[in-house]
Design a protein around this motif. Structure first.
Motif, PDB file in Angstrom:
ATOM      1  N   LYS A   1       0.826  -1.205   0.000  1.00  0.00           N
ATOM      2  CA  LYS A   1       0.000   0.000   0.000  1.00  0.00           C
ATOM      3  C   LYS A   1       0.863   1.259   0.000  1.00  0.00           C
ATOM      4  CE  LYS A   1      -3.807   2.213   2.480  1.00  0.00           C
ATOM      5  NZ  LYS A   1      -4.721   2.121   3.659  1.00  0.00           N
ATOM      6  N   TYR A   2       1.962   1.210   0.744  1.00  0.00           N
ATOM      7  CA  TYR A   2       2.855   2.370   0.762  1.00  0.00           C
ATOM      8  C   TYR A   2       3.477   2.588  -0.619  1.00  0.00           C
ATOM      9  CZ  TYR A   2       6.401   5.633   2.364  1.00  0.00           C
ATOM     10  OH  TYR A   2       7.184   6.749   2.520  1.00  0.00           O
ATOM     11  N   TRP A   3       3.855   1.488  -1.298  1.00  0.00           N
ATOM     12  CA  TRP A   3       4.426   1.628  -2.634  1.00  0.00           C
ATOM     13  C   TRP A   3       3.412   2.234  -3.603  1.00  0.00           C
ATOM     14  CZ3 TRP A   3       3.732   0.328  -7.665  1.00  0.00           C
ATOM     15  CH2 TRP A   3       4.831   0.425  -8.522  1.00  0.00           C
ATOM     16  N   LEU A   4       2.154   1.838  -3.487  1.00  0.00           N
ATOM     17  CA  LEU A   4       1.121   2.399  -4.349  1.00  0.00           C
ATOM     18  C   LEU A   4       0.933   3.895  -4.088  1.00  0.00           C
ATOM     19  CD1 LEU A   4      -1.545  -0.455  -4.268  1.00  0.00           C
ATOM     20  CD2 LEU A   4       0.027   0.130  -6.135  1.00  0.00           C
ATOM     21  N   ASN A   5       1.055   4.302  -2.839  1.00  0.00           N
ATOM     22  CA  ASN A   5       0.993   5.738  -2.543  1.00  0.00           C
ATOM     23  C   ASN A   5       2.164   6.482  -3.174  1.00  0.00           C
ATOM     24  OD1 ASN A   5      -1.358   5.454  -1.014  1.00  0.00           O
ATOM     25  ND2 ASN A   5      -0.228   5.123   0.886  1.00  0.00           N
ATOM     26  N   GLU A   6       3.342   5.864  -3.155  1.00  0.00           N
ATOM     27  CA  GLU A   6       4.498   6.478  -3.809  1.00  0.00           C
ATOM     28  C   GLU A   6       4.305   6.537  -5.330  1.00  0.00           C
ATOM     29  OE1 GLU A   6       7.647   7.613  -1.966  1.00  0.00           O
ATOM     30  OE2 GLU A   6       5.736   7.795  -0.889  1.00  0.00           O
ATOM     31  N   TYR A   7       3.675   5.533  -5.876  1.00  0.00           N
ATOM     32  CA  TYR A   7       3.381   5.530  -7.311  1.00  0.00           C
ATOM     33  C   TYR A   7       2.431   6.679  -7.664  1.00  0.00           C
ATOM     34  CZ  TYR A   7       1.439   3.953 -11.778  1.00  0.00           C
ATOM     35  OH  TYR A   7       1.010   3.890 -13.073  1.00  0.00           O
ATOM     36  N   ASN A   8       1.406   6.888  -6.849  1.00  0.00           N
ATOM     37  CA  ASN A   8       0.492   8.013  -7.077  1.00  0.00           C
ATOM     38  C   ASN A   8       1.215   9.344  -6.916  1.00  0.00           C
ATOM     39  OD1 ASN A   8      -1.705   6.301  -7.534  1.00  0.00           O
ATOM     40  ND2 ASN A   8      -2.231   6.228  -5.361  1.00  0.00           N
TER      41      ASN A   8
ATOM     42  N   ARG B   1      10.362  -6.824  -8.879  1.00  0.00           N
ATOM     43  CA  ARG B   1      10.446  -6.521 -10.307  1.00  0.00           C
ATOM     44  C   ARG B   1       9.098  -6.714 -10.989  1.00  0.00           C
ATOM     45  NH1 ARG B   1      14.738  -9.768 -13.874  1.00  0.00           N
ATOM     46  NH2 ARG B   1      13.179 -11.431 -13.558  1.00  0.00           N
ATOM     47  N   ASN B   2       8.368  -7.753 -10.603  1.00  0.00           N
ATOM     48  CA  ASN B   2       7.042  -7.977 -11.184  1.00  0.00           C
ATOM     49  C   ASN B   2       6.104  -6.808 -10.886  1.00  0.00           C
ATOM     50  OD1 ASN B   2       7.905 -10.439 -12.161  1.00  0.00           O
ATOM     51  ND2 ASN B   2       7.036 -11.625 -10.451  1.00  0.00           N
ATOM     52  N   ARG B   3       6.169  -6.285  -9.661  1.00  0.00           N
ATOM     53  CA  ARG B   3       5.318  -5.140  -9.322  1.00  0.00           C
ATOM     54  C   ARG B   3       5.696  -3.921 -10.152  1.00  0.00           C
ATOM     55  NH1 ARG B   3       5.662  -3.303  -3.236  1.00  0.00           N
ATOM     56  NH2 ARG B   3       7.821  -2.973  -3.897  1.00  0.00           N
ATOM     57  N   TYR B   4       6.985  -3.664 -10.290  1.00  0.00           N
ATOM     58  CA  TYR B   4       7.433  -2.501 -11.056  1.00  0.00           C
ATOM     59  C   TYR B   4       6.997  -2.618 -12.517  1.00  0.00           C
ATOM     60  CZ  TYR B   4      10.565   1.081 -12.894  1.00  0.00           C
ATOM     61  OH  TYR B   4      11.071   2.193 -13.522  1.00  0.00           O
ATOM     62  N   GLN B   5       7.187  -3.786 -13.121  1.00  0.00           N
ATOM     63  CA  GLN B   5       6.831  -3.957 -14.522  1.00  0.00           C
ATOM     64  C   GLN B   5       5.326  -3.930 -14.735  1.00  0.00           C
ATOM     65  OE1 GLN B   5       8.751  -7.568 -15.817  1.00  0.00           O
ATOM     66  NE2 GLN B   5      10.797  -6.659 -15.820  1.00  0.00           N
ATOM     67  N   ALA B   6       4.561  -4.318 -13.710  1.00  0.00           N
ATOM     68  CA  ALA B   6       3.108  -4.274 -13.838  1.00  0.00           C
ATOM     69  C   ALA B   6       2.597  -2.847 -13.970  1.00  0.00           C
ATOM     70  CB  ALA B   6       2.459  -4.959 -12.633  1.00  0.00           C
ATOM     71  N   TYR B   7       3.307  -1.879 -13.413  1.00  0.00           N
ATOM     72  CA  TYR B   7       2.853  -0.487 -13.446  1.00  0.00           C
ATOM     73  C   TYR B   7       3.620   0.371 -14.451  1.00  0.00           C
ATOM     74  CZ  TYR B   7      -0.044  -1.277  -9.339  1.00  0.00           C
ATOM     75  OH  TYR B   7      -1.020  -1.722  -8.475  1.00  0.00           O
ATOM     76  N   PHE B   8       4.872   0.037 -14.756  1.00  0.00           N
ATOM     77  CA  PHE B   8       5.668   0.868 -15.657  1.00  0.00           C
ATOM     78  C   PHE B   8       6.016   0.173 -16.975  1.00  0.00           C
ATOM     79  CE2 PHE B   8       6.599   2.846 -11.540  1.00  0.00           C
ATOM     80  CZ  PHE B   8       6.381   4.176 -11.848  1.00  0.00           C
ATOM     81  N   GLY B   9       5.841  -1.112 -17.067  1.00  0.00           N
ATOM     82  CA  GLY B   9       6.157  -1.818 -18.302  1.00  0.00           C
ATOM     83  C   GLY B   9       7.495  -2.535 -18.218  1.00  0.00           C
ATOM     84  N   GLU B  10       7.804  -3.265 -19.296  1.00  0.00           N
ATOM     85  CA  GLU B  10       9.042  -4.040 -19.358  1.00  0.00           C
ATOM     86  C   GLU B  10      10.260  -3.117 -19.393  1.00  0.00           C
ATOM     87  OE1 GLU B  10       9.489  -7.287 -19.305  1.00  0.00           O
ATOM     88  OE2 GLU B  10       7.375  -7.855 -19.221  1.00  0.00           O
TER      89      GLU B  10
END
Length: 658
Positions: free
Chosen positions: A177-184, A229-238
């Motif tokens: 949840k904290y990572w998602l807040n940082e993404y926003n 890495r899977n989380r990062y690629q899920a939101y930003f791409g390969e």
């Protein structure tokens, strides 16, 4: 001679202190020291030409420079027409490269207490957001590419994917949840509508690529965790991808995962995907270029999904070697994007634009302070290994330029030993961080201008270079804060000195007035003559009589005047005091006692009970004269509020308005 004010002022006991103060200020501003009325220009000059007003104006211009002019001038100096050298008929494609935003979070300064930590996050976000906004507004690039390290502690925050293990216990409470807040938070700074357009109406299509990961996003080498890495690629791409931009081929590689290759105890799962991408890189480049050329010629429909019937056999059909050999292999100049720089020998100089350690002498072939240090540590490595760098250059092929990040400072190096375009070497530029919290006083970003006109086969029609680049520097935020501190100290000293001078002048004027009291009116001629004719023995009586009968002066009330003339019919009034009477007879009379005199005033006896006796009320507390220190504090407080209050409001407005 005396001077009378044109305006009368009430001295009623019910008058509010603020009203009295305002009337005193108005009187002081409308009349000079001699009592003469001032002109409107003099009144305006007296109110505005003061030290507090000068301090506020100084703060106004310094804040306007620090929060607006310094940023606008820095961005304005980077406009395309000030450094591009293309022919007049050129239509270049323009790119902005952003490296290492590395948004500040608890991982950045773990020991910094609140509220300093929150202020640091707010200040760095505001700096990046303002710089990026002006970049999109004034420079208006066609494409924006990010070179990794989007977050600072992204690799530390746990994820819902299985297999994640926190590196330290202190980071376990920071979950998905904290990572998602940082993404926003990242999206509000870089991908919000106003940020993308620079506050202007959308006038063209822009491309943004932020899939390249950094070691602070995923980790480094065998420290990379697949769930992260899977989380990062899920939101930003390969992280491994090919983009055709401005008739150039941009090849991005996940260098932090690839670095696990050859490290002890590393899983092939970390670097297999990147190696497979490199093995097919040249074929993928040719395919992407062919698709781009066909689109330019109108041979490919822009529809994403064509509505047509296709045989299942055609879906599984692959081109034979003969067909692949006959296919055209057009190729655009290739540009490598990697978060970690390529290997170079120890001490290879980075050039004169490096901020931390400028070159000691020009044209040095070995300058260790000016070079990127060849070293590594926990979850980082300053450069790729020599073997990986060689592999990347050979498998991709035709690389003319490379752009990297990670170091936070600018570095420009020519690699002559790697496979490159026309064997001229790979010119690599390590882009500066855009954040002022990453160890550089002047952050920046890189501008790239591409112009490569081609024919139908993808062959370049230009003999010279097809790429130009420029380093754009941003303001020194730490220097701006230092100047704010100097301004605050100077303002306080100036206000304190002004307060001391003003209060001393007022004290001196008050003491001079007390020792040289002017008469309130001039004596009349008749009074003068009568005094001159009167006998010497009657002088005192005549003087007192004339003084009491004068209409232009005040006289003290006698005891008889203070005594009520009317009493109740039954005789319950206060007894009249007689000299020599007993103490019982003097009940209620205190003679010349100062306390009695304080009570024995007309306004105290303005009410009586049903029997006619006066009602005693507590008199107002006598005003205690202010001490010199108290006057200093009050005067300084007013001056500071006059100068500092609007300055703080202005600073808050400048911060909240971008």
């Amino acid at each position: 001679m005396s001077y009378q004010y044109a305006t009368s002022y009430s001295t009623s006991k019910d008058e509010k202190p603020l009203t009295k103060m305002w009337q005193r200020l108005v009187r002081q501003s409308q009349y000079d020291a001699k009592g003469k009325p001032r002109t409107r220009l003099a009144i305006l000059r007296r109110r505005l030409l003061t030290i507090p007003t000068a301090v506020f104006l100084l703060c106004f211009f310094v804040l306007l420079w620090g929060e607006r002019s310094s940023f606008s001038s820095s961005i304005d100096a980077c406009k395309w027409d000030k450094w591009e050298t293309w022919p007049s008929d050129a239509q270049p494609h323009r790119i902005a490269l952003i490296a290492d935003p590395q948004l500040v979070d608890p991982h950045t300064y773990p020991g910094r207490p609140w509220p300093l930590s929150s202020l640091t996050i707010a200040a760095t976000d505001k700096y990046i957001k303002r710089s990026y906004y002006l970049l999109q507004r004034q420079i208006d690039p066609d494409t924006t590419l990010f070179l990794g390290d989007l977050f600072d502690g992204g690799r530390e925050w746990s994820t819902h994917f299985e297999g994640f293990q926190a590196s330290e216990k202190q980071w376990k409470k920071y979950g998905d949840k904290y990572w998602l807040n940082e993404y926003n938070r990242f999206g509000k700074i870089f991908f919000a509508q106003d940020q993308v357009t620079g506050g202007l109406p959308a006038h063209k299509v822009k491309k943004f690529v932020a899939s390249l990961p950094g070691n602070h996003d995923l980790g480094f080498g065998n420290g990379v965790q697949v769930p992260v890495r899977n989380r990062y690629q899920a939101y930003f791409g390969e992280g491994d991808r090919i983009d055709i931009v401005g008739n150039h081929t941009f090849v991005s590689i996940d260098a932090v995962s690839l670095s696990a290759m050859g490290q002890p105890d590393s899983s092939p799962e970390l670097w297999n995907s990147t190696m497979q991408f490199l093995d097919n890189a040249q074929h993928l480049k040719h395919k992407a270029v062919r698709a781009e050329l066909n689109e330019h010629q109108g041979l490919i429909s822009h529809k994403r999904w064509a509505h047509e019937v296709t045989s299942p056999l055609d879906l599984g059909r692959q081109s034979t070697k003969e067909e692949l050999a006959k296919e055209l292999k057009p190729e655009f100049p290739t540009i490598l994007l990697s978060h970690v720089p390529l290997y170079r020998p120890e001490g290879t100089p980075c050039g004169p634009l490096r901020e931390k350690f400028p070159p000691t002498k020009p044209d040095l072939k070995h300058d260790k302070p000016n070079a990127i240090r060849i070293a590594g540590g926990y979850q980082y490595q300053n450069v790729l290994t020599q073997e990986l760098s060689t592999t990347v250059a050979e498998k991709i092929g035709n690389i003319g330029h490379a752009f990297s990040g990670d170091d936070h400072d600018y570095c420009e190096v020519l690699h002559p030993d790697y496979a490159s375009r026309h064997n001229r070497g790979i010119r690599e530029i390590t882009v500066k961080s855009i954040s002022w919290a990453m160890g550089v006083r002047k952050p920046g970003f890189q501008l790239v201008s591409l112009w490569n006109p081609v024919d139908t086969n993808g062959e370049s029609l230009r003999d010279g270079p097809t790429l130009q680049t420029h380093l754009c520097l941003l303001p020194d935020q730490l220097s701006i804060f230092i100047r704010y501190g100097i301004l605050a100290a100077f303002s306080i000293i100036a206000l304190a000195m002004n307060t001391l001078v003003q209060v001393r002048n007022e004290e001196a004027a008050a003491s001079l007035t007390a020792t040289h009291t002017l008469p309130t009116s001039e004596p009349s001629k008749s009074t003068s003559k009568s005094r001159s004719r009167a006998p010497s023995g009657a002088t005192n009586s005549m003087s007192s009589s004339e003084h009491s009968n004068s209409n232009s002066t005040l006289s003290a009330r006698t005891n008889n005047a203070r005594t009520r003339s009317v009493s109740p019919a039954m005789g319950y009034g206060l007894p009249t005091a007689r000299p020599g009477a007993s103490l019982i007879e003097k009940a209620g009379y205190y003679g010349n006692n100062p306390e009695y005199q304080m009570y024995n005033k007309e306004e105290v006896f303005d009410e009586s009970d049903d029997w006619g006796n006066p009602i005693f009320r507590k008199p107002p507390r006598p005003k205690v004269p202010k001490t010199f220190r108290r006057k200093l504090v009050d005067r300084f407080g007013r001056d500071f509020a006059w100068a500092g209050g609007p300055a703080f409001v202005l600073y808050y407005w400048l911060l909240t308005r971008g």
